[in-house]
Scaffold this active site. Structure first.
Site, short mmCIF file in Angstrom:
data_model
loop_
_atom_site.label_atom_id
_atom_site.label_comp_id
_atom_site.label_asym_id
_atom_site.label_seq_id
_atom_site.Cartn_x
_atom_site.Cartn_y
_atom_site.Cartn_z
N ASP A 114 0.90 -1.09 -0.05
CA ASP A 114 -0.15 -0.05 0.05
C ASP A 114 1.02 1.13 0.17
OD1 ASP A 114 -1.52 2.18 0.54
OD2 ASP A 114 -2.72 0.92 2.09
N GLU B 235 1.86 2.39 13.31
CA GLU B 235 0.62 2.28 12.41
C GLU B 235 -0.31 1.46 12.72
OE1 GLU B 235 -1.78 0.96 10.53
OE2 GLU B 235 -0.51 0.01 9.00
N GLU C 172 -10.13 -3.58 15.44
CA GLU C 172 -8.74 -4.43 15.77
C GLU C 172 -7.69 -3.41 15.68
OE1 GLU C 172 -7.57 -7.42 12.97
OE2 GLU C 172 -8.93 -8.94 13.84
N HIS D 160 -5.21 0.17 1.57
CA HIS D 160 -5.66 -1.30 1.72
C HIS D 160 -6.79 -1.24 2.78
CE1 HIS D 160 -3.22 -0.84 5.36
NE2 HIS D 160 -3.77 -1.75 5.92
#
Length: 330
Positions: A22, A114, A123, A279
């Site tokens: 990505d 990230e 999540e 993504h």
């Protein structure tokens, strides 16, 4: 243990390959690190959820004195080999374990992570970033990204609806309309991660949640509720709501952040429908039946995002909306 399963999933290479490929994601992070090189050089950095170690290596290349690369999944073992292969073992220290469990015996100047999940908070690892911040970050330290914003907007997506539902009305000349209720349930019961475009979006977005990396608390993330009001910019069927987010990489001192008047000055990683795809795509919550909207028709309601009691990484979504005199709950 849900966490064991979660971390185990990140031991598979495919998920890291998808993230690294990505380019919007990876190159924006690299650019953010280089933009803050003067702050990172000679400093101590923590990379929360380092994965393959790519961000840690970017920080080492930017001149960091030491980088603690932390990951609870077994990908940390490969990350350590990557660090060795790039002759950075004297700078990058890979720690295999949960952020909440590992020990670092010094304060740090920079936290990079990230951490964002689908719909920003699904999540997500933000709780681990907060833990690292509260335990190790020096006053005046730098957190990348510095903030995050989750948005929502009503969308129209006739092709998707037709493909999932109306397909069953005539299958090779056979009336299979009896399948339609099940088709709606299968297609639209759960949120759907997919890519839409700006053309699907019916109004300007509404901010669901703004997160300041320097001040956000764990408790704040347990439940997020926002009321929304939209006026459709066009006549179209309303098929549901889309959610997306952006994150900013914007300096390290509160006063500096407040002084910034031009939002274009900040480096932004966006997952908005009108921006280059990532993504993360967008997350859509579809209605079982579309609502035919007139131009300027009001859509209002509230949405609550709450952490699942069984597994805090999962999210429950409660949506109430009213339009054209009819109320709905999902």
């Amino acid at each position: 243990d849900f966490d064991v399963a979660y971390f185990h999933s990140y031991a598979h290479l495919g998920i890291h390959q998808e993230m690294i490929k990505d380019r919007v994601r990876t190159e924006t992070y690299r650019e953010a690190i280089m933009q803050h090189q003067s702050f990172i050089a000679g400093k101590v950095v923590v990379d929360v959820g380092c994965g393959t170690g790519i961000l840690s290596i970017f920080c080492a290349q930017a001149g960091a004195k030491r980088v603690y690369a932390i990951d609870a999944s077994d990908i940390a073992l490969q990350a350590n080999e990557v660090v060795k292969a790039n002759n950075l073992s004297d700078v990058v220290v890979v720690l295999h374990g949960r952020v909440e469990d590992v020990e670092i015996d010094e304060e740090v100047d920079v936290i990079i992570s990230e951490w964002m999940g689908y719909m920003l908070l699904y999540e997500s690892m933000l709780g681990s970033v907060i833990n690292a911040r509260d335990r190790w970050l020096k006053p005046g330290g730098l957190i990348l990204p510095s903030s995050a914003t989750l948005y929502m907007a009503p969308v129209t997506h006739t092709d998707r609806y037709n493909d999932s539902v109306d397909f069953w009305r005539n299958v090779y000349g056979i009336n299979m309309s009896a399948m339609v209720p099940l088709a709606k349930q299968c297609a639209f019961e759960e949120p759907s991660v997919e890519t839409i475009t700006g053309e699907n979006v019916l109004t300007w977005p509404h901010v669901v949640k703004y997160i300041d990396s320097y001040s956000v608390t764990i408790n704040e993330l347990e439940s997020v509720t926002t009321k929304f009001k939209f006026n459709s910019m066009m006549r179209a069927p309303l098929h549901g709501f889309a959610f997306w987010f952006d994150v900013e990489f914007n300096g390290n001192i509160n006063s500096q952040r407040k002084k910034r008047t031009n939002p274009n000055e900040a480096l932004v990683l966006s997952t908005a429908p009108e921006d280059p795809p990532t993504h993360w795509q967008q997350t859509l919550i579809y209605f079982y039946d579309p609502i035919e909207l007139e131009q300027d028709q009001l859509i209002e309601g509230l949405v609550t995002l709450s952490q699942s009691r069984e597994n805090a990484r999962f999210m429950n979504i409660h949506l109430e909306y009213t339009s054209g005199g009819r109320s709905h709950v999902k």
